[in-house]
Write a protein that holds these residues in place. Sequence first.
Motif, PDB file in Angstrom:
ATOM      1  N   LYS A   1       9.990   6.357   7.843  1.00 34.29           N
ATOM      2  CA  LYS A   1      10.167   5.184   6.991  1.00 34.29           C
ATOM      3  C   LYS A   1      10.477   5.601   5.555  1.00 34.29           C
ATOM      4  N   ALA A   2       9.850   6.660   5.091  1.00 33.93           N
ATOM      5  CA  ALA A   2      10.113   7.150   3.732  1.00 33.93           C
ATOM      6  C   ALA A   2      11.557   7.628   3.588  1.00 33.93           C
ATOM      7  N   LYS A   3      12.159   8.047   4.681  1.00 30.98           N
ATOM      8  CA  LYS A   3      13.547   8.515   4.651  1.00 30.98           C
ATOM      9  C   LYS A   3      14.550   7.385   4.877  1.00 30.98           C
ATOM     10  N   GLY A   4      14.043   6.160   5.109  1.00 31.86           N
ATOM     11  CA  GLY A   4      14.950   5.027   5.199  1.00 31.86           C
ATOM     12  C   GLY A   4      14.963   4.257   6.498  1.00 31.86           C
ATOM     13  N   VAL A   5      14.196   4.679   7.494  1.00 31.72           N
ATOM     14  CA  VAL A   5      14.126   3.902   8.735  1.00 31.72           C
ATOM     15  C   VAL A   5      13.316   2.647   8.428  1.00 31.72           C
ATOM     16  N   ALA A   6      13.894   1.491   8.705  1.00 28.17           N
ATOM     17  CA  ALA A   6      13.258   0.235   8.317  1.00 28.17           C
ATOM     18  C   ALA A   6      12.017  -0.084   9.151  1.00 28.17           C
ATOM     19  N   GLU A   7      12.068   0.225  10.445  1.00 32.23           N
ATOM     20  CA  GLU A   7      10.918  -0.046  11.313  1.00 32.23           C
ATOM     21  C   GLU A   7      11.000   0.826  12.546  1.00 32.23           C
ATOM     22  N   ILE A   8       9.823   1.179  13.075  1.00 32.20           N
ATOM     23  CA  ILE A   8       9.696   1.951  14.309  1.00 32.20           C
ATOM     24  C   ILE A   8       8.813   1.156  15.264  1.00 32.20           C
ATOM     25  N   PHE A   9       9.306   0.973  16.476  1.00 33.20           N
ATOM     26  CA  PHE A   9       8.530   0.291  17.514  1.00 33.20           C
ATOM     27  C   PHE A   9       8.136   1.328  18.555  1.00 33.20           C
ATOM     28  N   THR A  10       6.857   1.391  18.850  1.00 36.86           N
ATOM     29  CA  THR A  10       6.354   2.362  19.810  1.00 36.86           C
ATOM     30  C   THR A  10       6.176   1.691  21.176  1.00 36.86           C
ATOM     31  N   PRO A  11       5.935   2.490  22.222  1.00 38.19           N
ATOM     32  CA  PRO A  11       5.745   1.900  23.547  1.00 38.19           C
ATOM     33  C   PRO A  11       4.684   0.793  23.512  1.00 38.19           C
ATOM     34  N   GLY A  12       4.984  -0.291  24.180  1.00 38.20           N
ATOM     35  CA  GLY A  12       4.084  -1.432  24.202  1.00 38.20           C
ATOM     36  C   GLY A  12       4.516  -2.546  23.274  1.00 38.20           C
ATOM     37  N   ALA A  13       5.448  -2.262  22.364  1.00 38.74           N
ATOM     38  CA  ALA A  13       5.965  -3.325  21.496  1.00 38.74           C
ATOM     39  C   ALA A  13       6.661  -4.362  22.373  1.00 38.74           C
ATOM     40  N   THR A  14       6.438  -5.613  22.072  1.00 38.99           N
ATOM     41  CA  THR A  14       7.049  -6.663  22.876  1.00 38.99           C
ATOM     42  C   THR A  14       8.465  -6.968  22.387  1.00 38.99           C
ATOM     43  N   THR A  15       9.268  -7.482  23.289  1.00 40.67           N
ATOM     44  CA  THR A  15      10.620  -7.892  22.879  1.00 40.67           C
ATOM     45  C   THR A  15      10.529  -9.005  21.837  1.00 40.67           C
ATOM     46  N   THR A  16       9.535  -9.863  21.957  1.00 38.46           N
ATOM     47  CA  THR A  16       9.353 -10.934  20.969  1.00 38.46           C
ATOM     48  C   THR A  16       9.096 -10.357  19.585  1.00 38.46           C
ATOM     49  N   ALA A  17       8.250  -9.344  19.496  1.00 39.46           N
ATOM     50  CA  ALA A  17       7.956  -8.720  18.204  1.00 39.46           C
ATOM     51  C   ALA A  17       9.210  -8.098  17.609  1.00 39.46           C
ATOM     52  N   ILE A  18      10.032  -7.475  18.435  1.00 40.07           N
ATOM     53  CA  ILE A  18      11.258  -6.838  17.938  1.00 40.07           C
ATOM     54  C   ILE A  18      12.259  -7.892  17.485  1.00 40.07           C
ATOM     55  N   VAL A  19      12.467  -8.923  18.282  1.00 44.11           N
ATOM     56  CA  VAL A  19      13.369 -10.021  17.893  1.00 44.11           C
ATOM     57  C   VAL A  19      12.889 -10.660  16.601  1.00 44.11           C
ATOM     58  N   ASP A  20      11.604 -10.937  16.506  1.00 42.42           N
ATOM     59  CA  ASP A  20      11.056 -11.553  15.293  1.00 42.42           C
ATOM     60  C   ASP A  20      11.258 -10.660  14.079  1.00 42.42           C
ATOM     61  N   TRP A  21      11.070  -9.352  14.243  1.00 44.04           N
ATOM     62  CA  TRP A  21      11.268  -8.437  13.125  1.00 44.04           C
ATOM     63  C   TRP A  21      12.728  -8.447  12.671  1.00 44.04           C
ATOM     64  N   VAL A  22      13.650  -8.380  13.625  1.00 50.49           N
ATOM     65  CA  VAL A  22      15.075  -8.384  13.265  1.00 50.49           C
ATOM     66  C   VAL A  22      15.412  -9.671  12.528  1.00 50.49           C
ATOM     67  N   ARG A  23      14.957 -10.799  13.037  1.00 52.93           N
ATOM     68  CA  ARG A  23      15.235 -12.082  12.367  1.00 52.93           C
ATOM     69  C   ARG A  23      14.686 -12.109  10.945  1.00 52.93           C
ATOM     70  N   ALA A  24      13.511 -11.540  10.740  1.00 59.04           N
ATOM     71  CA  ALA A  24      12.856 -11.592   9.431  1.00 59.04           C
ATOM     72  C   ALA A  24      13.386 -10.545   8.453  1.00 59.04           C
ATOM     73  N   ASN A  25      13.974  -9.459   8.962  1.00 59.86           N
ATOM     74  CA  ASN A  25      14.304  -8.339   8.089  1.00 59.86           C
ATOM     75  C   ASN A  25      15.781  -7.970   8.000  1.00 59.86           C
ATOM     76  N   VAL A  26      16.578  -8.558   8.854  1.00 55.69           N
ATOM     77  CA  VAL A  26      18.025  -8.341   8.801  1.00 55.69           C
ATOM     78  C   VAL A  26      18.634  -9.646   8.312  1.00 55.69           C
ATOM     79  N   ARG A  27      19.797  -9.587   7.716  1.00 49.88           N
ATOM     80  CA  ARG A  27      20.376 -10.791   7.094  1.00 49.88           C
ATOM     81  C   ARG A  27      20.269 -12.013   8.004  1.00 49.88           C
ATOM     82  N   GLN A  28      20.110 -13.128   7.352  1.00 48.64           N
ATOM     83  CA  GLN A  28      19.975 -14.373   8.096  1.00 48.64           C
ATOM     84  C   GLN A  28      21.346 -14.941   8.406  1.00 48.64           C
ATOM     85  N   PRO A  29      21.547 -15.472   9.617  1.00 46.01           N
ATOM     86  CA  PRO A  29      22.839 -16.094   9.939  1.00 46.01           C
ATOM     87  C   PRO A  29      23.019 -17.367   9.125  1.00 46.01           C
TER      88      PRO A  29
END
Length: 137
Positions: free
Chosen positions: A106-134
């Motif tokens: 993250k210090a080198k610029g990776v915005a987020e890391i999801f480890t095993p067990g992360a839900t697809t909902t959590a990943i979708v929600d993160w992308v919606r909240a942290n990547v430009r809004q449509p």
Amino acid sequence: MGVTGPIRVVVAKPGLDGHDRGAKVIARALRDAGMEVIYTGLHQTPEQIVDTAIQEDADAIGMSILSGAHNTLFVKVIDLLKERDAADIKVFGGGIIPEEDIAPLKAKGVAEIFTPGATTTAIVDWVRANVRQPAGA
């Protein structure tokens, strides 16, 4: 003038790892959530991933890394994005990444890391909240 249209995400499998089930699940979840997804397939180089993201006018790159080369591959993609004047493309990812490697990535610029067990909902929600809004969001 704002950017319109759905969020565009390149989902990539860099390196020699041949296990892509997780990447395909994430690609489908993002697509089902209304995003445009470009899946690069297996064995992509960092250069190929960055070229695809720029050519496809992507808002983000999601990388799945299970090979243990995460410290090299994430950093190379981020460095190439900077070199190509495309550092506005967010990089996130997941896979088998030890907890002690997450903060340095993250210090080198990776915005987020999801480890095993992360839900697809959590990943979708993160992308919606942290990547430009449509448009209209």
